[in-house]
Design an enzyme around this catalytic site. Structure first.
Site, PDB file in Angstrom:
ATOM      1  N   HIS A  79       0.819  -1.210   0.000  1.00 63.21           N
ATOM      2  CA  HIS A  79       0.000   0.000   0.000  1.00 63.21           C
ATOM      3  C   HIS A  79       0.856   1.265   0.000  1.00 63.21           C
ATOM      4  CE1 HIS A  79      -3.854  -2.046   1.668  1.00 63.21           C
ATOM      5  NE2 HIS A  79      -3.438  -2.567   0.531  1.00 63.21           N
ATOM      6  N   GLU A  81       0.664   3.927   1.873  1.00 63.70           N
ATOM      7  CA  GLU A  81       1.091   4.308   3.224  1.00 63.70           C
ATOM      8  C   GLU A  81       2.282   3.468   3.655  1.00 63.70           C
ATOM      9  OE1 GLU A  81      -3.521   3.916   3.672  1.00 63.70           O
ATOM     10  OE2 GLU A  81      -1.994   3.216   2.263  1.00 63.70           O
ATOM     11  N   CYS A 117      -6.471   0.963   5.605  1.00 63.37           N
ATOM     12  CA  CYS A 117      -6.887  -0.367   6.028  1.00 63.37           C
ATOM     13  C   CYS A 117      -6.323  -0.642   7.427  1.00 63.37           C
ATOM     14  CB  CYS A 117      -6.415  -1.422   5.025  1.00 63.37           C
ATOM     15  SG  CYS A 117      -4.646  -1.800   5.108  1.00 63.37           S
ATOM     16  N   CYS A 120      -2.482  -0.868   7.544  1.00 62.31           N
ATOM     17  CA  CYS A 120      -1.823   0.435   7.434  1.00 62.31           C
ATOM     18  C   CYS A 120      -2.013   1.255   8.709  1.00 62.31           C
ATOM     19  CB  CYS A 120      -2.332   1.193   6.215  1.00 62.31           C
ATOM     20  SG  CYS A 120      -1.723   0.498   4.658  1.00 62.31           S
TER      21      CYS A 120
END
Length: 162
Positions: A79, A81, A117, A120
């Site tokens: 991801h 992040e 999510c 993250c």
């Protein structure tokens, strides 16, 4: 010419970073900033050396119709992040802000009610990031105090997705 406010300026940078994303579903971009200095950036893509979803033309989560925010262990990508956090030292991130923009890879529209999510969120908490700004449209955004994620732990309640 009217000067862009600083939050949207950093969100604009995150949106630009998202253009490097290789996910077939969503293109997220993240920028970590501390003391008005960009610390790192990240976008969605497969781990270094592996083929991206755009390369193989396939998304297993899409094929299985998995809702957003769930079953990321099946995803090929890291991801935005996570990639931004990986690229910075924890010392630099303590007290920083993360700016996040998500776009639908097909329509180009902003991801409605975008959020980090659960994986993250845990990384953001441990990185020492203080605030997360998430873009809702070209000018509007939400500010999340990371302490709220610590105080209101959705994993205890068994809440899936976002």
């Amino acid at each position: 010419m009217e000067r862009r406010d600083k939050i949207n300026y950093y969100l604009d940078l995150a949106e630009m970073v998202s253009q490097r994303g290789t996910c077939l579903r969503r293109r997220f971009g993240a920028v970590i900033v501390k003391n008005d200095e960009v610390i790192s950036t990240g976008y969605v893509g497969a781990p270094r050396g592996r083929k991206n979803c755009t390369d193989i033309g396939r998304c297993i989560r899409e094929e299985l119709q998995i809702p957003r925010g769930e079953r990321y262990e099946l995803c090929r990508s890291v991801h935005a992040e996570q990639n931004a956090i990986i690229s910075a030292s924890r010392n630099e991130m303590i007290g920083s802000s993360l700016f996040l923009v998500g776009l639908d890879a097909v329509t180009g529209e902003y991801v409605e009610n975008a959020n980090c999510c659960s994986m993250c969120k845990r990384m953001i908490i441990n990185a020492g990031i203080q605030h997360v700004y998430i873009r809702d449209n070209e000018d509007d955004y939400r500010r999340i105090d990371v302490q709220e994620w610590i105080d209101n732990d959705e994993s205890v309640a068994g809440i899936l997705g976002y």
